[in-house]
Motif scaffolding. Structure first.
Motif, PDB file in Angstrom:
ATOM      1  N   GLY A  60       0.735  -1.360  -0.203  1.00 20.29           N
ATOM      2  CA  GLY A  60       0.060  -0.176   0.005  1.00 20.29           C
ATOM      3  C   GLY A  60       0.910   1.763  -0.026  1.00 20.29           C
ATOM      4  O   GLY A  60       0.651   2.411   0.666  1.00 20.29           O
ATOM      5  N   ASN A  61       1.927   1.118  -0.925  1.00 20.88           N
ATOM      6  CA  ASN A  61       2.596   2.385  -0.760  1.00 20.88           C
ATOM      7  C   ASN A  61       1.989   3.618  -1.600  1.00 20.88           C
ATOM      8  O   ASN A  61       2.182   3.562  -3.066  1.00 20.88           O
ATOM      9  CB  ASN A  61       4.105   2.004  -1.619  1.00 20.88           C
ATOM     10  CG  ASN A  61       5.170   3.147  -1.087  1.00 20.88           C
ATOM     11  OD1 ASN A  61       4.938   4.596  -1.695  1.00 20.88           O
ATOM     12  ND2 ASN A  61       6.847   2.775  -0.538  1.00 20.88           N
ATOM     13  N   ARG A  62       1.562   4.978  -1.569  1.00 15.64           N
ATOM     14  CA  ARG A  62       1.141   5.528  -2.339  1.00 15.64           C
ATOM     15  C   ARG A  62       1.542   5.816  -3.418  1.00 15.64           C
ATOM     16  O   ARG A  62       0.919   5.896  -4.595  1.00 15.64           O
ATOM     17  CB  ARG A  62      -0.322   6.055  -1.223  1.00 15.64           C
ATOM     18  CG  ARG A  62      -1.054   7.105  -2.617  1.00 15.64           C
ATOM     19  CD  ARG A  62      -1.426   8.732  -2.126  1.00 15.64           C
ATOM     20  NE  ARG A  62      -0.517   9.693  -1.390  1.00 15.64           N
ATOM     21  CZ  ARG A  62      -0.099  10.339  -2.666  1.00 15.64           C
ATOM     22  NH1 ARG A  62      -0.410  10.315  -3.915  1.00 15.64           N
ATOM     23  NH2 ARG A  62       0.514  11.278  -1.804  1.00 15.64           N
ATOM     24  N   GLN A  63       2.783   6.897  -2.991  1.00 13.19           N
ATOM     25  CA  GLN A  63       3.322   7.442  -3.863  1.00 13.19           C
ATOM     26  C   GLN A  63       4.051   6.121  -4.810  1.00 13.19           C
ATOM     27  O   GLN A  63       4.386   7.114  -6.693  1.00 13.19           O
ATOM     28  CB  GLN A  63       4.646   7.921  -3.058  1.00 13.19           C
ATOM     29  CG  GLN A  63       5.121   8.964  -3.972  1.00 13.19           C
ATOM     30  CD  GLN A  63       6.871   9.165  -3.382  1.00 13.19           C
ATOM     31  OE1 GLN A  63       6.412   9.341  -1.955  1.00 13.19           O
ATOM     32  NE2 GLN A  63       7.770  10.001  -3.588  1.00 13.19           N
ATOM     33  N   ALA A  64       4.475   5.384  -4.398  1.00 17.05           N
ATOM     34  CA  ALA A  64       4.959   4.427  -5.590  1.00 17.05           C
ATOM     35  C   ALA A  64       3.889   3.986  -6.503  1.00 17.05           C
ATOM     36  O   ALA A  64       4.247   3.579  -7.753  1.00 17.05           O
ATOM     37  CB  ALA A  64       5.289   3.073  -4.585  1.00 17.05           C
TER      38      ALA A  64
END
Length: 421
Positions: A60-64
């Motif tokens: 859940g890495n929004r930026q990635a």
């Protein structure tokens, strides 16, 4: 899918994603590609990056995820080609279906947003329009290619160019060489690309938005592709038994060319002239309502007239060698409850084709509506909130991958289970 359901298919999904993303050189791209597809499959009302990231746990890495979908430099056509190879083998496609769908937008910042007609809303409204190509047969289908339609207002070379929209092209990352092209030409371009992947195209099916364009039909014939496309009743044709004749020569000037002695009639008039008695009942597939068939579903049925005709018009005459116009199928649906025919198709299929087969193939376009509904309602096709050209193409490609995975699961459980609608 619930998290519990995802846990049961996680291994299969990872193998499927590994196949699609095998061409990615970087491990992080393969990781985020698989995570994005998983996020699309997980249950949840919104399938934009932020809510998907919240549901993805360790991935859940929004930026990635946002970087991968919006600006990472991967070519969606490579993924689409692999998707087409996989789904062609599984579906055994009878046809390639072309259509377009709208992506409603409130703002003006996203690539190619303009006030234009979309069947999604049934009116002219602010939206993007995407043209898609689907491999299909009665029991299953898969979207394997996409184009984002560029309105003339976004094309600096067009007389209709809007200076504000042209100025936004750079911020949206629209390639300089990309301009306004009619949807039917985008369809031909996608057909050419799909054939370059060694995908067999046994038949092209489309609605009147494409079939009404004589240049589209001519393009299919130049490519030696069979088609069954919707048309408007206003198009004209001669009966199949009509023959051109040589007008009398006055003895001066150039001799007149051969021509048909009677004026061409509209498709609607030709069918009405054949009469209601020419309509035959045809049942072409099972629907979704309960019925008395073996499967328990009611079969779709109506009445149809099929005529052999010679389509007319200046463009057709200019593209035809010799004085005799080519013979084609005119198919019309004429329900028993209607005073006149309600829908028309033109097809270059063999003259001896049975009526039931002709109807079933022309009606196969229902699969694309099934795909759009599933991709929009369950898989977030219209939920992309990015503004870039590449982001839009990345998103629709991965939604197509998620949809294909669902289709593979259904077919594994019941090879005919996707047929009802």
């Amino acid at each position: 899918m619930t998290p519990e359901e995802m846990a049961l298919v996680r291994e299969d999904l990872e193998a499927f994603a590994a196949e699609l993303f095998d061409g990615f050189f970087r491990a992080d791209q393969r990781r985020w590609g698989q995570a994005y597809v998983r996020g699309l499959l997980l249950e949840g009302r919104r399938k934009s990056v932020e809510p998907m990231a919240a549901r993805l746990g360790e991935d859940g890495n929004r930026q990635a995820l946002a970087h991968f979908i919006t600006s990472s430099p991967w070519d969606p056509s490579h993924v689409r080609a692999r998707l087409a190879w996989r789904m062609q083998d599984v579906i055994g496609a009878e046809a390639l279906i072309i259509d377009d769908t709208g992506f409603l937008k409130d703002g003006d910042a996203s690539a190619c947003v303009s006030r234009q007609y979309t069947g999604t809303a049934g009116k002219v409204t602010k939206c993007q329009v995407g043209v898609s190509l689907h491999l299909a047969r009665d029991h299953a289908s898969a979207a394997v290619n996409w184009r984002l339609f560029v309105p003339a207002s976004w094309d600096p070379a067009s007389p209709e160019a809007d200076s504000d929209k042209v100025a936004r092209r750079g911020r949206c990352g629209i390639p300089a060489q990309v301009g306004h092209v009619e949807k039917w030409q985008l369809a031909l371009d996608m057909i050419d690309e799909t054939r370059s992947w060694d995908i067999d195209i046994p038949l092209v099916v489309a609605d009147a938005g494409y079939g009404d364009a004589g240049a589209f039909r001519h393009g299919l014939e130049e490519r030696k592709l069979p088609y069954a496309v919707g048309i408007s009743s206003r198009h004209t044709a001669h009966p199949a038994d009509s023959r051109p004749v040589q007008p009398a020569y006055a003895g001066t000037g150039r001799p007149p060319k051969m021509q048909y002695p009677e004026p061409a009639q509209t498709m609607k008039d030709l069918v009405i002239a054949a009469g209601r008695a020419a309509a035959r009942p045809v049942s072409w597939r099972e629907g979704s309502r309960p019925g008395k068939s073996r499967s328990g579903f009611k079969r779709m049925h109506s009445r149809f007239v099929a005529l052999r005709v010679r389509p007319a018009g200046r463009g057709i005459r200019q593209a035809t060698d010799g004085p005799e116009l080519p013979e084609r199928w005119l198919l019309a649906e004429w329900p028993a409850t209607e005073p006149e025919p309600v829908q028309f198709w033109l097809a270059n299929l063999p003259s001896g084709m049975p009526l039931a087969t002709l109807v079933r193939l022309a009606k196969l376009r229902w699969r694309i509506e099934h795909d759009y509904r599933e991709m929009k309602q369950a898989l977030g096709l219209a939920h992309f909130e990015g503004r870039t050209w590449s982001g839009w193409h990345h998103h629709v490609t991965l939604v197509s991958a998620a949809h294909a995975f669902c289709t593979l699961r259904r077919l594994a459980q019941d090879p005919k289970g996707a047929a009802q609608d």
